[in-house]
Design an enzyme around this catalytic site. Structure first.
Site, PDB file in Angstrom:
ATOM      1  N   SER A   1     -12.436  -2.751  -7.253  1.00  0.00           N
ATOM      2  CA  SER A   1     -12.104  -3.099  -8.638  1.00  0.00           C
ATOM      3  C   SER A   1     -12.163  -4.595  -8.896  1.00  0.00           C
ATOM      4  O   SER A   1     -12.564  -5.025  -9.978  1.00  0.00           O
ATOM      5  CB  SER A   1     -10.711  -2.575  -8.983  1.00  0.00           C
ATOM      6  OG  SER A   1     -10.643  -1.173  -8.814  1.00  0.00           O
TER       7      SER A   1
ATOM      8  N   HIS B   1      -7.464  -7.231 -10.331  1.00  0.00           N
ATOM      9  CA  HIS B   1      -8.383  -7.158 -11.470  1.00  0.00           C
ATOM     10  C   HIS B   1      -8.511  -8.506 -12.166  1.00  0.00           C
ATOM     11  O   HIS B   1      -9.612  -8.964 -12.475  1.00  0.00           O
ATOM     12  CB  HIS B   1      -7.888  -6.102 -12.460  1.00  0.00           C
ATOM     13  CG  HIS B   1      -7.999  -4.713 -11.921  1.00  0.00           C
ATOM     14  ND1 HIS B   1      -7.629  -3.594 -12.655  1.00  0.00           N
ATOM     15  CD2 HIS B   1      -8.417  -4.231 -10.725  1.00  0.00           C
ATOM     16  CE1 HIS B   1      -7.826  -2.498 -11.934  1.00  0.00           C
ATOM     17  NE2 HIS B   1      -8.302  -2.874 -10.755  1.00  0.00           N
TER      18      HIS B   1
END
Length: 313
Positions: free
Chosen positions: A201, A247
């Site tokens: 991610s 993220h």
């Protein structure tokens, strides 16, 4: 009475039967250009692969060669190509890592119990206590179960193809790996020290940041890119067990890397781009050293084959 003979009539000067040079008409020449056929004196001819060509044809040939050698390039300086190569390779590597962990664990959903997963997951205590720095990169190729893997690989395929086309293979590879490291360093710096983190991610959010910068550089409407990023961040904070820090770290680093790629001056572009990536990489490594110093008291030891780490007291 004999008349004196008439003097011979004067004859006009005999003209040369040879044509004059195209550029120097006063110079008769028996030579000509093998390309256009025009007569040319030795001063106006140049040796070619076959015969001699006039100076005009030589210049025309050079211009044609330059046109043939010209390769269209993107704003990042990459050759235009519509066939992604690095993106499929990255997907294959992630899938292979998942297959190995499934094989070791004997479970599709509990693959995090595999030895490979335990040795590669981003566990801050192990990084600080045992200097297992490879976890910062290796964790980006490990996933918790098939759904986690499928979502990330779909996003990688959608975003990776366009970014690889824009940046080229080498630049795209640098973007992906440095974004992956950026997300991992953010987790290492600010997340819980005894929590394991894995997944691509961080790198994928780096591609989201890259997409936003590229859209702005190309002067396109950034609404779609901004909306996609905001939506993904909302999903990140809404669902449990998702690393917001990873993220955000990947998003910021990916945007910075891409800005260096697409805004670098054309002259010496490769040096500017490579230097910017090197500076970001060094900065991330410095942050890792800083966190190592903060966690200097971590003690690790093995109990059988199991690594145990903790902070005394």
């Amino acid at each position: 009475m004999n008349m004196p003979p008439h003097p011979p009539a004067s004859q006009p000067p005999q003209q040369s039967a040879l044509p004059g040079c195209w550029w120097h008409p006063s110079r008769p020449t028996g030579l000509s250009c093998v390309r256009c056929g025009r007569p040319a004196c030795p001063d106006c001819l140049r040796e070619a692969s076959v015969g001699y060509q006039c100076i005009d044809c030589v210049q025309t040939g050079r211009r044609e060669q330059n046109v043939q050698r010209y390769t269209p390039r993107t704003v990042a300086g990459a050759q235009v190509s519509h066939r992604p190569v690095v993106t499929p390779i990255l997907i294959v590597l992630n899938v292979l890592a998942y297959v190995v962990t499934v094989s070791q664990a004997g479970s599709l959903t509990r693959n995090d119990t595999a030895p490979l997963f335990g040795d590669g997951v981003l566990w801050p205590l192990a990084i600080a206590g045992e200097d297992e720095w490879w976890r910062l990169v290796m964790s980006g190729f490990l996933h918790y179960g098939p759904i986690h893997l499928a979502v990330n690989m779909l996003a990688l395929w959608i975003l990776g193809r366009d970014m690889e086309t824009l940046l080229g293979r080498v630049r795209f590879t640098a973007l992906y790996l440095v974004s992956l490291l950026g997300g991992a360093v953010a987790v290492y710096l600010f997340d819980g020290v005894d929590r394991g983190t894995a997944g691509a991610s961080g790198a994928i959010y780096g591609l989201l940041g890259a997409m936003l910068v590229a859209v702005i550089r190309l002067r396109l409407n950034p609404a779609y890119a901004i909306g996609t990023i905001v939506l993904n961040l909302i999903i990140t904070v809404s669902l449990p067990n998702i690393s917001l820090l990873g993220h955000l770290g990947g998003l910021v680093v990916g945007a910075l890397v891409t800005a260096a790629m697409v805004y670098a001056p054309a002259k010496g572009r490769q040096y500017w781009q490579g230097g910017a990536v090197a500076v970001l990489l060094i900065a991330l490594l410095v942050l890792v050293f800083v966190r190592d110093a903060q966690l200097a008291s971590v003690v690790c030891g093995y109990r059988g084959d199991e690594l145990n780490c903790g902070i005394p007291g």
